[in-house]
Write a protein that holds these residues in place. Structure first.
Motif, PDB file in Angstrom:
ATOM      1  N   PRO A 182       0.820  -1.211   0.000  1.00 39.10           N
ATOM      2  CA  PRO A 182       0.000   0.000   0.000  1.00 39.10           C
ATOM      3  C   PRO A 182       0.860   1.269   0.000  1.00 39.10           C
ATOM      4  CG  PRO A 182      -0.012  -1.015   2.175  1.00 39.10           C
ATOM      5  CD  PRO A 182       0.678  -1.973   1.252  1.00 39.10           C
ATOM      6  N   ALA A 183       2.075   1.165   0.554  1.00 41.02           N
ATOM      7  CA  ALA A 183       2.935   2.353   0.616  1.00 41.02           C
ATOM      8  C   ALA A 183       3.155   2.930  -0.776  1.00 41.02           C
ATOM      9  CB  ALA A 183       4.275   2.002   1.265  1.00 41.02           C
ATOM     10  N   SER A 184       3.460   2.059  -1.743  1.00 39.54           N
ATOM     11  CA  SER A 184       3.777   2.583  -3.076  1.00 39.54           C
ATOM     12  C   SER A 184       2.536   3.212  -3.716  1.00 39.54           C
ATOM     13  CB  SER A 184       4.379   1.500  -3.957  1.00 39.54           C
ATOM     14  OG  SER A 184       3.435   0.484  -4.200  1.00 39.54           O
TER      15      SER A 184
ATOM     16  N   ARG B 197      -3.482   1.339   8.566  1.00 35.84           N
ATOM     17  CA  ARG B 197      -3.390   2.539   9.388  1.00 35.84           C
ATOM     18  C   ARG B 197      -2.145   3.367   9.078  1.00 35.84           C
ATOM     19  NH1 ARG B 197      -1.372   4.350  13.894  1.00 35.84           N
ATOM     20  NH2 ARG B 197      -0.155   2.462  14.209  1.00 35.84           N
ATOM     21  N   ARG B 198      -1.005   2.699   8.861  1.00 31.49           N
ATOM     22  CA  ARG B 198       0.216   3.447   8.558  1.00 31.49           C
ATOM     23  C   ARG B 198       0.060   4.156   7.217  1.00 31.49           C
ATOM     24  NH1 ARG B 198       2.364  -1.171  11.202  1.00 31.49           N
ATOM     25  NH2 ARG B 198       2.334  -2.354   9.266  1.00 31.49           N
ATOM     26  N   ARG B 199       0.820   5.262   7.054  1.00 31.78           N
ATOM     27  CA  ARG B 199       0.757   6.038   5.822  1.00 31.78           C
ATOM     28  C   ARG B 199       2.159   6.415   5.379  1.00 31.78           C
ATOM     29  NH1 ARG B 199      -3.710   4.549   5.760  1.00 31.78           N
ATOM     30  NH2 ARG B 199      -5.674   5.685   5.761  1.00 31.78           N
ATOM     31  N   SER B 200       2.404   6.321   4.098  1.00 36.72           N
ATOM     32  CA  SER B 200       3.711   6.712   3.564  1.00 36.72           C
ATOM     33  C   SER B 200       4.027   8.170   3.903  1.00 36.72           C
ATOM     34  CB  SER B 200       3.726   6.523   2.049  1.00 36.72           C
ATOM     35  OG  SER B 200       4.936   6.997   1.526  1.00 36.72           O
ATOM     36  N   GLY B 201       5.190   8.383   4.485  1.00 38.09           N
ATOM     37  CA  GLY B 201       5.654   9.748   4.750  1.00 38.09           C
ATOM     38  C   GLY B 201       5.021  10.407   5.960  1.00 38.09           C
ATOM     39  N   ASP B 202       4.131   9.703   6.656  1.00 33.30           N
ATOM     40  CA  ASP B 202       3.452  10.298   7.812  1.00 33.30           C
ATOM     41  C   ASP B 202       4.428  10.432   8.987  1.00 33.30           C
ATOM     42  OD1 ASP B 202       0.300  10.545   8.836  1.00 33.30           O
ATOM     43  OD2 ASP B 202       1.743  10.100  10.438  1.00 33.30           O
TER      44      ASP B 202
ATOM     45  N   ARG C  23       5.278   4.376   7.013  1.00 31.09           N
ATOM     46  CA  ARG C  23       5.491   3.005   6.560  1.00 31.09           C
ATOM     47  C   ARG C  23       6.822   2.506   7.122  1.00 31.09           C
ATOM     48  NH1 ARG C  23       0.900   0.496   5.337  1.00 31.09           N
ATOM     49  NH2 ARG C  23      -0.517   1.914   4.269  1.00 31.09           N
ATOM     50  N   MET C  24       7.031   1.193   7.072  1.00 37.38           N
ATOM     51  CA  MET C  24       8.133   0.613   7.849  1.00 37.38           C
ATOM     52  C   MET C  24       9.519   0.846   7.252  1.00 37.38           C
ATOM     53  SD  MET C  24       6.121  -2.871   8.804  1.00 37.38           S
ATOM     54  CE  MET C  24       7.061  -3.474  10.198  1.00 37.38           C
ATOM     55  N   LEU C  25       9.619   0.965   5.933  1.00 39.03           N
ATOM     56  CA  LEU C  25      10.939   1.062   5.306  1.00 39.03           C
ATOM     57  C   LEU C  25      11.146   2.432   4.653  1.00 39.03           C
ATOM     58  CD1 LEU C  25      10.984  -2.436   3.563  1.00 39.03           C
ATOM     59  CD2 LEU C  25      12.017  -1.823   5.760  1.00 39.03           C
ATOM     60  N   GLY C  26      12.410   2.890   4.733  1.00 36.66           N
ATOM     61  CA  GLY C  26      12.757   4.247   4.296  1.00 36.66           C
ATOM     62  C   GLY C  26      12.273   4.621   2.906  1.00 36.66           C
ATOM     63  N   ALA C  27      12.642   3.818   1.905  1.00 30.94           N
ATOM     64  CA  ALA C  27      12.329   4.186   0.519  1.00 30.94           C
ATOM     65  C   ALA C  27      10.825   4.330   0.305  1.00 30.94           C
ATOM     66  CB  ALA C  27      12.894   3.142  -0.446  1.00 30.94           C
ATOM     67  N   PHE C  28      10.031   3.710   1.175  1.00 28.91           N
ATOM     68  CA  PHE C  28       8.576   3.757   1.009  1.00 28.91           C
ATOM     69  C   PHE C  28       7.944   4.946   1.730  1.00 28.91           C
ATOM     70  CE2 PHE C  28       9.818  -0.419  -0.238  1.00 28.91           C
ATOM     71  CZ  PHE C  28       9.039  -0.646  -1.355  1.00 28.91           C
ATOM     72  N   ASN C  29       8.812   5.795   2.284  1.00 33.35           N
ATOM     73  CA  ASN C  29       8.324   7.063   2.840  1.00 33.35           C
ATOM     74  C   ASN C  29       8.817   8.256   2.033  1.00 33.35           C
ATOM     75  OD1 ASN C  29       6.744   6.280   5.225  1.00 33.35           O
ATOM     76  ND2 ASN C  29       8.668   5.347   5.877  1.00 33.35           N
ATOM     77  N   GLU C  30       9.538   8.005   0.961  1.00 34.21           N
ATOM     78  CA  GLU C  30      10.029   9.078   0.103  1.00 34.21           C
ATOM     79  C   GLU C  30       8.920   9.507  -0.854  1.00 34.21           C
ATOM     80  OE1 GLU C  30      13.178  10.408   0.001  1.00 34.21           O
ATOM     81  OE2 GLU C  30      13.906   9.181   1.668  1.00 34.21           O
ATOM     82  N   ALA C  31       9.046  10.737  -1.351  1.00 33.18           N
ATOM     83  CA  ALA C  31       8.052  11.212  -2.320  1.00 33.18           C
ATOM     84  C   ALA C  31       8.339  10.623  -3.701  1.00 33.18           C
ATOM     85  CB  ALA C  31       8.101  12.727  -2.386  1.00 33.18           C
ATOM     86  N   THR C  32       7.295  10.464  -4.489  1.00 35.69           N
ATOM     87  CA  THR C  32       7.448  10.136  -5.913  1.00 35.69           C
ATOM     88  C   THR C  32       6.819  11.304  -6.666  1.00 35.69           C
ATOM     89  OG1 THR C  32       7.104   7.815  -5.292  1.00 35.69           O
ATOM     90  CG2 THR C  32       7.094   8.297  -7.638  1.00 35.69           C
TER      91      THR C  32
ATOM     92  N   LEU D  60       9.338  10.757 -13.927  1.00 32.63           N
ATOM     93  CA  LEU D  60      10.662  10.137 -14.019  1.00 32.63           C
ATOM     94  C   LEU D  60      10.931   9.366 -12.721  1.00 32.63           C
ATOM     95  CD1 LEU D  60      13.219   9.601 -15.586  1.00 32.63           C
ATOM     96  CD2 LEU D  60      14.146  11.793 -14.771  1.00 32.63           C
ATOM     97  N   SER D  61      10.521   9.955 -11.590  1.00 33.57           N
ATOM     98  CA  SER D  61      10.638   9.241 -10.313  1.00 33.57           C
ATOM     99  C   SER D  61       9.824   7.946 -10.329  1.00 33.57           C
ATOM    100  CB  SER D  61      10.118  10.095  -9.157  1.00 33.57           C
ATOM    101  OG  SER D  61      10.936  11.197  -8.960  1.00 33.57           O
ATOM    102  N   PHE D  62       8.638   8.020 -10.909  1.00 30.47           N
ATOM    103  CA  PHE D  62       7.792   6.815 -10.972  1.00 30.47           C
ATOM    104  C   PHE D  62       8.496   5.699 -11.752  1.00 30.47           C
ATOM    105  CE2 PHE D  62       4.472   4.500 -13.502  1.00 30.47           C
ATOM    106  CZ  PHE D  62       3.998   3.709 -12.473  1.00 30.47           C
ATOM    107  N   PHE D  63       9.069   6.062 -12.897  1.00 34.41           N
ATOM    108  CA  PHE D  63       9.768   5.029 -13.687  1.00 34.41           C
ATOM    109  C   PHE D  63      10.984   4.499 -12.924  1.00 34.41           C
ATOM    110  CE2 PHE D  63       7.918   7.443 -17.476  1.00 34.41           C
ATOM    111  CZ  PHE D  63       6.854   6.565 -17.595  1.00 34.41           C
ATOM    112  N   MET D  64      11.704   5.402 -12.248  1.00 31.48           N
ATOM    113  CA  MET D  64      12.864   4.959 -11.456  1.00 31.48           C
ATOM    114  C   MET D  64      12.399   4.058 -10.306  1.00 31.48           C
ATOM    115  SD  MET D  64      15.746   6.160 -12.607  1.00 31.48           S
ATOM    116  CE  MET D  64      16.236   7.310 -13.915  1.00 31.48           C
ATOM    117  N   PHE D  65      11.288   4.444  -9.700  1.00 29.20           N
ATOM    118  CA  PHE D  65      10.745   3.650  -8.583  1.00 29.20           C
ATOM    119  C   PHE D  65      10.376   2.249  -9.070  1.00 29.20           C
ATOM    120  CE2 PHE D  65       7.685   1.948  -5.664  1.00 29.20           C
ATOM    121  CZ  PHE D  65       8.043   2.431  -4.425  1.00 29.20           C
ATOM    122  N   THR D  66       9.662   2.177 -10.181  1.00 28.42           N
ATOM    123  CA  THR D  66       9.241   0.851 -10.647  1.00 28.42           C
ATOM    124  C   THR D  66      10.455   0.050 -11.131  1.00 28.42           C
ATOM    125  OG1 THR D  66       8.474   1.968 -12.639  1.00 28.42           O
ATOM    126  CG2 THR D  66       6.793   1.153 -11.166  1.00 28.42           C
ATOM    127  N   TYR D  67      11.462   0.743 -11.657  1.00 26.45           N
ATOM    128  CA  TYR D  67      12.660  -0.008 -12.065  1.00 26.45           C
ATOM    129  C   TYR D  67      13.459  -0.487 -10.852  1.00 26.45           C
ATOM    130  CZ  TYR D  67      16.647  -1.785 -14.521  1.00 26.45           C
ATOM    131  OH  TYR D  67      17.610  -2.645 -14.987  1.00 26.45           O
TER     132      TYR D  67
END
Ligand SMILES: [Fe+2]
Ligand SMILES: [Fe+2]
Length: 496
Positions: free
Chosen positions: A140-142, A197-202, A207-216, A220-227
């Motif tokens: 759900p984070a992504s 209940r948890r929310r990305s960046g809240d 959310r539990m892991l760092g990269a899943f609290n970063e903004a997209t 270009l970020s979306f493509f980098m994220f999915t890659y």
């Protein structure tokens, strides 16, 4: 029908049931939920909260649009999805496990060769629950991270791909919640609620892991994220697909089928951006791809900025593998819970009691390779497999650049660059892996990571394109359509 025929008929029917998804229940599934009343009840109880979450945190706008989505009707990899127009809130999120392999054994660890577990062994309950919750939390984070991207999609084709990824990440959440609710009783139900209940960046409940609290923030970020970040997911799912806990293994195996598309979106997305930039530079007679101002004036994203985004997303994703040396990883392997990437294809004893593995460490201020016990170095090994997998994209993208006649290459930064977890978290390094002091880092950071100016420039290109068959100035059209649809196909009917 003879008794024998009858038996084989029943067997076939059973096989078909496992392959095909039952859509007669509210929650589509191939795990015979209609006869598993307790779990069905728990899932039905969780369902409204999920829909609320989707409406609050899923794609902003577009909930009433008709989207040309694939939905799984079977778990047979040769033909498992069908495509149709769906409103996202009506998507049939289901619980789909790959068919059970007969007589499957645990393929690694101290229990190597023993029958795989169909129930959770008491002594491994906590570890298994933790791994399932961590995996579940990323899904759900992504979706939350990508929530606003629909408003700036460069085409209807890309808009549709975003939504496909989003609904499938939603389904992956269902997959993990099923395991929690079926196998972990009350704790499992509580964890399932926490996942909503948890929310990305809240600030209070991230959310539990760092990269899943970063903004997209942009496409270009979306493509980098999915890659890069979905590819971390691929590696984790592969190692969990080896698990001695069979339901987890089967769940992850089917998730990998879907995950392939997410990485396709990333890889081809970046390819198309690189392609467009090269074409525009060539047409304008620009010889130096580092002449950022000139390239940007063409309305395309310059290659140095693409490299910076790549540096950011790759380094954030490396952090997801955790510490290079980890007793948790060793314990999970020994126990038969989490294996290695393609474990069954590896030619060794699968126990690793006496084996070693080279780990990059920081020793006396130098990046040095040290042999560590292979068991504690499993995170490092998985990260190495990941890096190799990532490198394939560089080859593709660099080929496009070389074909256009430009002498510049996209490269993965050194593992010591921009790290927040593991051996290199306390040092500063250049993308080439040269250790530097804080002052140099602060002075040169913007050469290596996207600056706010870079972000502003990219944001300035993010204007939505909603006409069929038309693409934004900064990205090439795809080579083929989804489901072989023609170039002018209306992948999303925005107004209905
Ligand atoms: Fe996923
Ligand atoms: Fe994914």
């Amino acid at each position: 029908m003879t008794a024998e025929q009858d038996a084989s008929h029943n067997e076939q029917e059973h096989a078909v049931n496992i392959m095909n998804v039952d859509y007669s229940t509210k929650i589509p599934n191939n795990v015979n939920l209609s006869e598993d009343r307790q779990v069905l009840k728990a899932l039905e109880g969780w369902h409204p909260g999920y829909i609320d979450w989707w409406n609050d945190m899923g794609p902003d706008g577009f909930q009433q649009s008709l989207v040309y989505l694939r939905t799984a009707y079977s778990v047979d990899p040769r033909g498992w999805a069908k495509f149709d127009y769906v409103k996202m809130p009506d998507y049939r999120w289901g619980i789909l496990l790959a068919p059970q392999e007969e007589n499957r054994v645990i393929p690694f660890g101290e229990n190597f060769g023993q029958p795989a577990w169909q129930e959770v062994p008491g002594e491994h309950r906590a570890t298994l629950r933790r791994l399932i919750v961590i995996q579940g939390d990323t899904e759900p984070a992504s979706v939350e991270q990508q929530r606003y991207l629909g408003k700036t999609a460069p085409s209807l084709y890309d808009l549709r791909n975003l939504f496909q990824v989003n609904v499938e990440e939603g389904r992956h959440l269902w997959a993990m919640v099923y395991l929690l609710q079926k196998y972990f009783g009350r704790d499992g139900r509580e964890e399932a609620d926490e996942l909503l209940r948890r929310r990305s960046g809240d600030a209070d409940s991230p959310r539990m892991l760092g990269a899943f609290n970063e903004a997209t923030p942009d496409w270009l970020s979306f493509f980098m994220f999915t890659y890069f970040t979905d590819r971390d997911g691929k590696m984790q799912l592969h190692s969990l697909a080896q698990s001695g806990f069979d339901p987890l293994s089967r769940t992850c195996r089917f998730m990998l089928t879907e995950e392939a598309h997410h990485m396709f979106v990333g890889e081809t997305g970046i390819s198309r951006v690189v392609q467009r930039t090269c074409e525009a530079m060539k047409a304008a007679g620009i010889g130096d791809p580092n002449d950022v101002a000139k390239v940007r004036a063409l309305g395309v994203i310059d290659l140095p900025t693409i490299q910076k985004k790549l540096n950011l997303h790759y380094s954030l994703s490396l952090d997801l593998f955790g510490s290079e040396v980890s007793t948790n990883a060793a314990n999970a392997f020994n126990a038969g819970i989490k294996g290695r990437y393609k474990e069954t294809a590896i030619d060794d004893d699968h126990r690793l009691q006496n084996a070693t593995y080279p780990v990059l460490k920081l020793i006396d201020g130098k990046i040095t390779k040290v042999n560590e016990p292979a068991l504690t170095a499993l995170n490092m090994r998985l990260r190495d497999d990941y890096t190799q997998d990532c490198a394939k994209g560089m080859l593709r993208w660099n080929k496009i650049i070389a074909l256009a006649g430009y002498d510049i290459r996209l490269e993965l930064p050194n593992v010591a660059f921009h790290r927040q977890i593991g051996e290199f978290r306390d040092v500063r390094a250049t993308p080439d892996g040269v250790l530097i002091d804080d002052a140099t880092w602060n002075k040169r950071r913007n050469e290596w990571l996207p600056s706010s100016d870079d972000g502003d420039f990219i944001a300035s290109l993010m204007t939505p394109v909603t006409e069929t068959g038309v693409y934004a100035s900064w990205i090439s059209p795809p080579k083929v359509g989804i489901d072989n649809k023609p170039g002018d196909f209306e992948y999303v009917k925005i107004e209905t």
